[in-house]
Design an enzyme around this catalytic site. Structure first.
Site, PDB file in Angstrom:
ATOM      1  CG  PHE B 148      -0.188   0.375   2.340  1.00 41.17           C
ATOM      2  CD1 PHE B 148       0.122   1.677   2.574  1.00 41.17           C
ATOM      3  CD2 PHE B 148       0.520  -0.834   2.944  1.00 41.17           C
ATOM      4  CE1 PHE B 148       0.562   1.662   4.520  1.00 41.17           C
ATOM      5  CE2 PHE B 148       0.551  -0.467   4.375  1.00 41.17           C
ATOM      6  CZ  PHE B 148       0.955   1.077   4.883  1.00 41.17           C
ATOM      7  CE  LYS B 172      -2.679  -9.055  -4.055  1.00 45.81           C
ATOM      8  NZ  LYS B 172      -3.625  -7.707  -3.093  1.00 45.81           N
ATOM      9  CD  GLU B 175      -5.519  -6.317   0.461  1.00 43.51           C
ATOM     10  OE1 GLU B 175      -4.163  -6.112  -0.500  1.00 43.51           O
ATOM     11  OE2 GLU B 175      -5.368  -6.566   1.503  1.00 43.51           O
ATOM     12  NE  ARG B 176      -5.393  -2.296   4.503  1.00 36.89           N
ATOM     13  CZ  ARG B 176      -4.327  -2.381   4.763  1.00 36.89           C
ATOM     14  NH1 ARG B 176      -2.868  -2.365   4.617  1.00 36.89           N
ATOM     15  NH2 ARG B 176      -4.188  -3.465   5.869  1.00 36.89           N
ATOM     16  CB  SER B 225       5.559  -6.893   6.293  1.00 40.15           C
ATOM     17  OG  SER B 225       4.446  -8.306   6.437  1.00 40.15           O
ATOM     18  CB  CYS B 280      10.791  -1.250   2.858  1.00 40.93           C
ATOM     19  SG  CYS B 280      11.035  -0.028   1.386  1.00 40.93           S
ATOM     20  CD  GLU B 382       9.375  -1.989   8.126  1.00 36.74           C
ATOM     21  OE1 GLU B 382       9.042  -3.043   8.364  1.00 36.74           O
ATOM     22  OE2 GLU B 382       9.345  -1.245   7.363  1.00 36.74           O
TER      23      GLU B 382
END
Lengths: 498, 498, 498, 498
Positions: B148, B172, B175-176, B225, B280, B382
């Site tokens: 996201f 893909k 979805e957020r 993640s 990240c 994190e």
């Protein structure tokens, strides 16, 4: 009876513990024992390799390469002894062992180019007064697990490159013929390699599993059969290790109607029967396009095959030797039988071969089977013996489809004079190593070795440029030096350098 | 309310089926719905991609690159709309979204160099009158699963390179915030990409698992993640797929006593709080070497932090926006609380931030925590929020050890003026992307992106030269043309070309 | 009447001074005048280019490349206008001009890859804790002198690469058809290029000599005839400048007995007569191996040639247009006459061509001459007109010898289906650009363009990877950072890093 | 008395004819004679080299490289003898000769990587079903002309690379100290090199001119003084030959106020006085930034210089030896005198040096001159003796300007701890080889050697990657195989592949 131990931290280790016999396949007799290292032995080797890593990684590539230059000299100087050790335990004829060794030395030569091969990519002014570059760092302790069929060449595909890149290495050679690998490991020491940088642990599945599960082993390079390769790959990657695992093969030659038949026949003989067919690049299926060329080829092959000589490794007149074990011999004979049972035409049957004076050796004679079809068991399997199967198709398209549908995609070859046929074949075939009028297209050391489909698990091929990449890890540096005179404003946007 | 569907074979698909709400994080309200594709949708996309592959792989790289040239134009022309879509669903301020987009465009630009990047290696006279060369072939149908936090940049790290290499692609996205990815996929069509070469399937775990288990998907590229990355990697590799999976990070800056403090402070602000720390590569830990520089830094940071503005994406005056969901906000607040509980010194606490007019938005204010130690939960995890933690060590050695012991090894930075300090740090730090006076050392598109240790699973980094290699498969050809005049003798030895 | 001036420091300059007429070769009429710049104009351009250099060289390659991305867009948008300008002054048909432009754009596309192309080579640990790397720096002010026959493509071979490498540039286009070059130079400004980075000076020998002798011009790139190329090269190198000078050509096609005759005929038509043969890669000699194929080829060519249409540039139905000047037309007619005089067989004589409505244009019809031998003047010279000469030899060896003995070595082609014939030809022919079943083997932009023997003076080919190297200068840095703790001993020996 | 002859076609040739004495510079006595070859000898060598070319160019690079592997072994085995020959004729101390040899061997090692270095670039699908690739072909007969100061290293910069690339070679070593070159040429034969591939012709200007004007010599590589380099370059290029000619140098070290003074002093001693300063990379000017560091440096240098030992080559305790001739000694003394005359401060004057037992040798003692300014003759000239001159400036900018204004641009060095200072210096200095805290930044063999400005004439540096490119010629092939099923239409436009 001699027991082959381990080579750890620069010393030969002979511990009490489990051993396993080593056979002389030409005679069928046990000639030595090999120690079977377990988790404890592997751990000793890893500890040694880990301790040697910090100093070795900091040694300039040019200096590391000089060990390889010296190693090459020593391999050449000791070639006869190495070929003898190969012949004694593996059975391949001395000229074949010499070819294997030479192919291995090629990889040592390539590793001598480390200063060139390890160059990073430097982007001056990646941004304003900002430079960025990539360095290729060694991984740490890495391991190689190698098969019986090339007891020297496959180890030399792996450890020279791994070591010249700055890694420290643990080799687990085949327990069937470990002596040559032990011998050359000691030559590395003689060449000036610091203790602990290269270690050899002998053993079987227990040693392999210990390597796969040791948290300090960063990468595994493997050559063997597909089921084991898959096991190695999935286990190693699940453990967070880098892995490349090369498996089985079924290498087809397409013989086009315009092929130079004399060349086809002479080159097929060596490609199919050399080293008893125990090569992952052996050409075991000849697919003739059209019955005309098929008939001519089968006819020409027969007298040539009947003149082949098999026997012990030490007689240079022999064309090839025994297979590796009695069990393996039985499996090959079963394949020949199944071909007959399933309707193929066994033209020359080598099942009963027994060279005089070596009647107990594990010999299989050269076998030629015609009219093989894709449903037969002998077609689906990798026989790994001196068996050449002939298939007949009517078009090149049909031949390509046949090859592309096989689970393996290691090597293949087309025999033709026609530029278009060759180019079309090369483009459409789903195989990693393709020969055009070259029956065993093993890439030279400056290219890389690998198959497609279930012949290789992993992203990178073995040796050559891919080998360098496999045994190194990228580190990318972005650097700016602040100027006292300039104060930058805070920046909350995603920074772009351009 | 609008429902975001899928983009398959050049068409937007809206099926009945499960959906999930998309929030506007600045207001906390649901703004759209997104379709959740399952195995059937994935299969439709794979079928389309597989059908498009044969023609696309044969399209010359130069022609494939021209689609990218046009795509770049369209991305620039539609930049405002793309940034609006990002801001609406992700919440990042428009200038930050523009930076993200620019970084993505960089990768499109790099992909335009396909004719150069895809060059193979040609060995003339690898042997006598034998040539050998390597070609880099596309893999087939490949997929990308993206997070996201960079709804446009990370997809642009993947599909331009994959596609320009001749693969067909299934994306893909998260979805957020899927709208921007859908939008740019349609721009690819407008740029001339044939239908089926790029497909977007929205969804959650079901879609991911369908990709992981579909036998026609050859490779998976993932960013997210670490636990999910590890799952993706081990599942994909066990399925025989190529995979690179990028996971979490904990990026430390070492602040040396000789650092230019003004630069440190301004650059830390952006690096720690930009995009609410949801990067990240966010610099979330400042490790000061010596209490003197630590005290000065903490003192200088405070007034600077207090002036930061947070709010909705559309106001360019804001420095950063909300975090992605209410649940994520709660997790960040817990981390801040745990730091207090475990003895750290929370100097500025952003827990109660609620910008006027956006009181229901998912906002967390900039947070500064001093005297953090390595045992604290807030250090190990994190946080992915606007939280800067300060640690104090006495030597650079100690700082390096701290970083090397952390499970992540994504990015890091040293602030210094000293050439020796920088070189020593770069050499010894076990991190994939290293900045020298560069707080967010995201490599430019002509280098590659990747971390070490548990920040990346796989052999190859993302985008840049490694991206080319990840999305291609080596094929090595060895070629000789038979001369009518010369008959070769049979050869049973292992053939050597040299 | 319009006078074409110069483009210096971002502005069009029209000075009083000498001019020269520009013809419309389709009508034979003067259509414009072109200014003839001298030493003063050149100096103005150099001063502008030198002033622009420091900032431009420090602009990151990624930013420089973005000017090229924009330039490509503008070239495509303005393609019709560019083709009109080419047609009006050069005479080539619009479809041919479009092909020329497209080939030029390819080079702009390649220049967009500057961040990749300019990467240096980084040797970490060249010695103990010593790093070494090479950077590729721009040269400074560089110049290009381009010929009439490709008024857009050849300039695009030069300045995009030179400029993206960080140089500033002076273009001296052909005085016969300078308008298209002027037009695209202005597009570079529109694309965002800073003033002074690209300058165009029109003129003749005086301008050329001024460039050759200006001490601030670092390099010269030239395309033209061999005598001028040699003059340019020896003068420039004697002045301490870097130079590459491409000259004339005589490109032979070998037609093997197994060639696909239909393809040979259709492809020869375009290769011999396209652009009236005014291409340095024009295929002007067809060498048939054996009289059988020769007879068939000559027979098949005749009806095909008779259907060719010639006329003005604007009618797309035309196959080719006029030659560049009346003087050049006369020279071509002389060559045809000399062939007749010296015993060749002129099968189709285009000397009298006069397309209706363009009777005063500089037209020469397609000409086919058989039985040409190597002593004939028409064979030795580069005719640069729509004249295809046929030679007959009995063996490929003979054909190769013929080609190798010619003073030029630009391009050549073999027509065959046979892999061995092609490989043997490629290996033994002393020509820089070789086609296999490709009549005009102009390398794509990611390769480089250049001939051997007297077709090229200089070390490096034009455009592609060689172009990068030509327009940059290597700088090699060796770096060590002293450690306070270590004092080195004095070293009087030649230091070795390894 | 021994006369050194020539080495042609694998045999030592001693003809009647002109000779010239070779001195032992440590004693001032004539020790041998050297034959002076003329046009006839050169022609014999060219004939041999030309005859050897066809077979050698077709020998696979891997096989050519194996000669280099063996050559490296032999150089190491014969190191003492080589160093003795160097010492006897050149005078450099044995440890220095060993360093020279080692640097030469590095280049042999690099040449062993030929299979990697000679790889061409392969563009699959450059167009639809069209492949294109570049091959790097040898040039033919090439020549090297080498200086007295590195009688082994500079020849080893040239001929291993030239030969491994497939060329045949003629070496014209310095007539002052030719024995070591003759010796190693014979080692090449012993290593397996076919006769005629490497030839040595001794001589002076007549031999040089014969090489320059021989039509079968394709390229000349030269190292010497700038006036001769310029003559060689302009003559060779006017003759249509490829040429790289390396000339003189004046190498400055910038000593920044933050430099590590102990390191500066010890490293300057070797860099200025090693090999009596007879190195084109000798650091002959120390530019101190600020009087403070200047004073400290001069003070620290004095006692260190006074402890230096000079004497004959055979005593390893000596730091350096004599200069090459009595005439050269006189020229150095004049430079020292002129510095005094023009106002510099000669702190240590080595003019009267006469080591006991070698009073007639050509010795000059270490000389330190302070307060040199840029107008002085001793600054403008390359002294090529053991003379270190100190200049004083107030800023780094001033130091950079000084260096950039000097006609030479070979090597330079900055001493500093500051990353920004180093990066700024590297970026702005117009010098080809830059050291950061490295006084003699001779690039390692995997990089390339070359200066800027009047220190190098030509496009490409010597050895390393540039060496490969200098000794090869690009050939680009574009290939398509006609498909029987498809007939192409004639094409009159400029063909584009994309």
């Amino acid at each position: 009876m001699q027991t082959i131990g381990h080579f750890i931290n620069g010393h030969t280790i002979t511990e009490d513990g489990q051993t396993q016999p080593i056979y002389n396949p030409s005679t069928g007799e046990v000639s030595k024992q090999v120690a079977l290292g377990g988790a404890k032995t592997i751990d000793e080797a890893v500890v040694a390799a880990k301790a040697a890593f910090p100093a070795w990684r900091k040694t300039p590539p040019m200096k590391r390469a000089r060990v390889m230059f010296k190693f090459k000299e020593l391999l050449e100087k000791n070639a006869d002894e190495i070929c003898r050790l190969i012949g004694e335990e593996h059975g391949k004829i001395s000229h074949d062992a010499a070819g294997e060794l030479q192919r291995g030395i090629e990889n040592v030569e390539y590793a001598c180019g480390a200063p060139e091969l390890l160059k990073g990519e430097h982007s001056r002014n990646a941004g304003p007064d900002i430079d960025s570059w990539s360095e290729f760092h060694p991984l740490g302790v890495v391991a190689g697990i190698t098969p019986f069929n090339f007891p020297v060449m496959v180890p030399l595909w792996m450890f020279p490159m791994a070591i010249v890149c700055g890694n420290t290495f643990i080799l687990k050679p085949s327990e069937r013929d470990p002596s040559a690998a032990m011998f050359i490991a000691k030559l590395m020491k003689e060449a000036g390699l610091p203790d602990g940088v290269l270690n050899v642990v002998n053993g079987g599945k227990e040693a392999v599993d210990a390597l796969l599960h040791h948290s300090d082993v960063e990468a595994i390079s493997f050559v063997g059969s597909t089921p084991i390769a898959e096991y190695i790959y999935t286990t190693a990657t699940a453990q967070g290790k880098r892995c490349q695992a090369l498996g089985g093969a079924k290498n087809h030659a397409i013989v086009m109607p315009d092929a130079d038949l004399d060349n086809v026949v002479t080159s097929l003989l060596g490609a199919a029967f050399g080293s008893s067919g125990e090569r992952c690049m052996a050409l075991s299926v000849a697919v003739a396009v059209g019955d005309d060329i098929a008939d001519k080829m089968v006819e020409a092959l027969q007298p040539a095959i009947q003149q082949l000589k098999l026997g012990a490794y030490s007689d240079k007149e022999n064309d090839f030797g025994p297979v590796i074990t009695g069990a393996h011999k039985s499996k090959i004979l079963e394949h020949i039988k199944s071909a007959t049972d399933q309707g193929a035409n066994v033209i020359i049957d080598g099942s009963g071969a027994a060279p005089t004076g070596h009647e107990q050796g594990f010999f299989v004679g050269p076998t030629l089977i015609d009219n093989v079809t894709k449903e037969m068991d002998s077609y689906e399997a990798e026989i790994f013996g001196p068996v050449l199967q002939v298939m007949r198709v009517q078009t090149m398209e049909e031949a390509i489809q046949l090859i592309n549908e096989h689970e393996y995609g290691n090597g293949t070859c087309i025999y033709t004079r026609d530029g278009e046929a060759a180019r079309y074949f090369v483009d459409n075939i789903q195989v990693g190593m393709v020969g055009v009028n070259i029956p065993l297209p093993v890439p030279v050391a400056s290219q890389s070795f690998g198959g497609w489909k279930r012949s290789l698990f992993g992203d990178l091929f073995m040796y050559g440029p891919d080998g360098v990449r496999f045994f190194t890890r990228r580190k990318t540096i972005t650097q700016r030096w602040p100027s006292a005179a300039i104060r930058e404003d805070k920046q909350f946007s995603m920074p772009t350098l351009g």
